[in-house]
Design a protein around this motif. Structure first.
Motif, short mmCIF file in Angstrom:
data_model
loop_
_atom_site.label_atom_id
_atom_site.label_comp_id
_atom_site.label_asym_id
_atom_site.label_seq_id
_atom_site.Cartn_x
_atom_site.Cartn_y
_atom_site.Cartn_z
N THR A 124 19.06 70.89 -84.59
CA THR A 124 18.84 70.44 -83.23
C THR A 124 19.85 69.36 -82.86
O THR A 124 20.16 68.49 -83.68
CB THR A 124 17.41 69.88 -83.08
N PHE A 125 20.37 69.43 -81.61
CA PHE A 125 21.43 68.51 -81.19
C PHE A 125 21.17 67.99 -79.79
O PHE A 125 20.62 68.68 -78.93
CB PHE A 125 22.79 69.23 -81.20
N THR A 126 21.60 66.74 -79.57
CA THR A 126 21.62 66.16 -78.23
C THR A 126 23.03 65.77 -77.82
O THR A 126 23.28 65.50 -76.65
CB THR A 126 20.73 64.90 -78.16
N GLU A 127 23.95 65.74 -78.76
CA GLU A 127 25.34 65.37 -78.50
C GLU A 127 26.24 66.60 -78.58
O GLU A 127 26.17 67.37 -79.54
CB GLU A 127 25.83 64.31 -79.50
N LEU A 128 27.09 66.78 -77.56
CA LEU A 128 27.95 67.96 -77.49
C LEU A 128 28.91 68.05 -78.66
O LEU A 128 29.06 69.13 -79.26
CB LEU A 128 28.73 67.95 -76.17
N SER A 129 29.53 66.95 -79.02
CA SER A 129 30.54 67.01 -80.08
C SER A 129 29.94 67.44 -81.41
O SER A 129 30.53 68.25 -82.14
CB SER A 129 31.21 65.63 -80.24
N ALA A 130 28.76 66.94 -81.72
CA ALA A 130 28.11 67.32 -82.98
C ALA A 130 27.69 68.79 -82.95
O ALA A 130 27.82 69.50 -83.96
CB ALA A 130 26.89 66.44 -83.23
N ALA A 131 27.22 69.25 -81.79
CA ALA A 131 26.83 70.65 -81.67
C ALA A 131 28.02 71.58 -81.81
O ALA A 131 27.95 72.61 -82.48
CB ALA A 131 26.14 70.87 -80.33
N ILE A 132 29.14 71.22 -81.20
CA ILE A 132 30.36 72.04 -81.29
C ILE A 132 30.86 72.09 -82.73
O ILE A 132 31.26 73.14 -83.23
CB ILE A 132 31.45 71.49 -80.35
N ALA A 133 30.82 70.96 -83.40
CA ALA A 133 31.25 70.92 -84.81
C ALA A 133 30.39 71.83 -85.67
O ALA A 133 30.89 72.55 -86.55
CB ALA A 133 31.20 69.48 -85.33
N TYR A 134 29.08 71.83 -85.40
CA TYR A 134 28.17 72.70 -86.15
C TYR A 134 28.46 74.17 -85.87
O TYR A 134 28.46 75.00 -86.80
CB TYR A 134 26.73 72.35 -85.79
N LEU A 135 28.72 74.49 -84.61
CA LEU A 135 29.05 75.88 -84.25
C LEU A 135 30.31 76.34 -84.98
O LEU A 135 30.37 77.46 -85.50
CB LEU A 135 29.25 76.01 -82.74
N GLU A 136 31.31 75.48 -85.02
CA GLU A 136 32.57 75.86 -85.69
C GLU A 136 32.36 76.05 -87.19
O GLU A 136 32.98 76.91 -87.81
CB GLU A 136 33.62 74.79 -85.42
N GLN A 137 31.42 75.30 -87.73
CA GLN A 137 31.09 75.45 -89.15
C GLN A 137 30.34 76.75 -89.41
O GLN A 137 30.60 77.45 -90.41
CB GLN A 137 30.26 74.26 -89.61
N GLN A 138 29.42 77.12 -88.50
CA GLN A 138 28.57 78.28 -88.71
C GLN A 138 29.22 79.60 -88.30
O GLN A 138 28.97 80.63 -88.91
CB GLN A 138 27.25 78.11 -87.92
N GLY A 139 30.00 79.58 -87.21
CA GLY A 139 30.59 80.81 -86.71
C GLY A 139 29.61 81.62 -85.87
O GLY A 139 28.50 81.19 -85.58
N ALA A 140 30.04 82.81 -85.48
CA ALA A 140 29.23 83.68 -84.62
C ALA A 140 29.05 85.04 -85.29
O ALA A 140 29.82 85.39 -86.20
CB ALA A 140 29.91 83.83 -83.26
#
Length: 424
Positions: A124-140
């Motif tokens: 769970t995220f409230t900050e955009l930068s942390a969420a984007i970093a997590y997405l880049e780590q996880q992929g699609a």
């Protein structure tokens, strides 16, 4: 016996229709109701706001309503059950504390983790930068969800990293208001989705027959997520053995977790599940109310009087009821929507052919409609839910589309592949 239903959608029309099949029910009142409930024998609409808790309570007490059924999630999340119960009004629907299971996806995830209920891994995220970093780590592919209530439109199944980043950015930038200030990012699960609506009195929980919804706007399950474009029941994806597993691995543990939080949950606990290719059930999300359009295919098959089930839940004697009885048929519902839904859509179009559709034997549940003088008009994104039953899925689906073809309104749209998975 009189009952009050809160809400204005197809689900509420189906609830009123089902309750009125019982000889015990003398009247059902809908707040605010729709064009369909206005035409339903034994039913009348009351033009109050669903947020007018004081007015709803006063009407219930003055008119001696046996119980109140809360249809939509928003008033449950806002505490309508707590307000009515404080005035000794019987309510079928969870308290504000219980409604968190839908109103906050992060709260629900923590509850599932505590209960050991199988679900997708998430953060769970409230900050955009942390969420984007997590997405880049996880992929699609990956799934992005607004934490709060978003009328079924706050979930993005992102096939690419770019789509996921857009979904997170838009949510945190205010697309869903306060509901999107927190986002839950979770692993994408493969398999078939099913809906298991269960009823509970806080002590005992019993599943109804499983259904399969069609969430996306486009045929072949493509395009944007919606509140649901059609459904069928009972889905063969869930057999008796799998339903037993769902009961023991998901429903019972989550009820016990609620009890451990001293939450007495009365009403519907709706498990949105995915059945993995290995045949294992995992929770996508929980909802705190009847599903829409699943209710429109589950209730036509229910032979046990609905008010008996609701009162048993309200009075905490669900365990005493015999097993629910079901008609040995299949049901299908096709949603007729206004073109443009789930984004901007027109309103005010006259609807023709409702009588002809009813003459086929189908039931037309109104969702986004209103009655203007003697005319029924479109007044929402999902306008109608055309439901039919049959001895087989093929017969039920064909019957539903026969009725759909009787109905006309300008700029209407429906998926033509409802039930395609069961026909494959």
């Amino acid at each position: 016996m009189k009952a009050l239903i809160i809400g204005s959608g197809g689900r509420e029309h189906a609830l009123a229709w089902k309750l009125l099949q019982s000889p015990r029910m003398t009247e059902v009142v809908c707040i605010p109701g729709n064009g369909g409930t206005a035409l339903l024998a034994g039913c009348r609409n009351l033009p109050l706001s669903i947020s007018d808790f004081e007015g709803i309570a006063r009407f219930s007490l003055v008119n001696n309503m046996a119980f109140v059924v809360i249809g939509p999630e928003q008033p449950l999340a806002d505490g309508i059950t707590d307000y009515l119960q404080a005035q000794n009004i019987k309510v079928f629907g969870p308290t504000q504390a219980g409604a968190q299971i839908e109103a906050s996806k992060s709260w629900a995830k923590a509850l599932m983790q505590a209960a050991g209920v199988p679900t997708a891994a998430s953060q769970t995220f409230t900050e955009l930068s942390a969420a984007i970093a997590y997405l880049e780590q996880q992929g699609a592919p990956i799934v992005v969800k607004a934490d709060g209530l978003a009328a079924g439109k706050g979930v993005t199944v992102a096939p690419t990293l770019a789509a996921a980043k857009t979904a997170v950015s838009e949510s945190l930038a205010g697309r869903f208001g306060a509901s999107g200030n927190r986002v839950v990012i979770e692993t994408y699960l493969t398999g078939q989705e099913v809906s298991v609506l269960a009823v509970t009195d806080g002590l005992t929980i019993r599943p109804l027959i499983p259904a399969q919804d069609h969430k996306t706007i486009g045929e072949g399950d493509t395009g944007a997520n919606t509140g649901g474009m059609g459904a069928y029941a009972p889905t063969p994806v869930v057999d008796e053995a799998l339903l037993t597993r769902i009961q023991t691995e998901i429903l019972q543990p989550i009820l016990q977790a609620l009890q451990q939080k001293e939450i007495t949950y009365c009403g519907v606990l709706y498990a949105g599940l995915i059945i993995t290719p290995q045949g294992d059930p995992k929770v996508i999300e929980f909802n705190c109310r009847f599903g829409d359009p699943e209710t429109q295919v589950v209730l036509p098959l229910l032979a046990t009087p609905l008010e008996e089930i609701m009162l048993a839940c309200i009075e905490q004697r669900l365990a005493e009821l015999p097993p629910f009885e079901w008609k040995p048929e299949a049901a299908a519902c096709v949603v007729m929507a206004a073109a443009g839904y789930p984004e901007a859509y027109p309103k005010g179009m006259a609807i023709h052919g409702l009588e002809a559709a009813a003459e086929t034997g189908a039931v037309v549940f109104h969702a986004g409609t209103k009655r203007v003088q003697q005319q029924v008009q479109a007044n929402g994104g999902r306008v109608l839910g055309v439901t039919a039953t049959g001895e087989t899925f093929e017969a039920a689906i064909a019957h539903a589309y026969k009725a759909v073809d009787c109905i006309e309104f300008e700029q209407s749209y429906c998926r033509r592949d409802i039930g395609y998975r069961v026909k494959a």
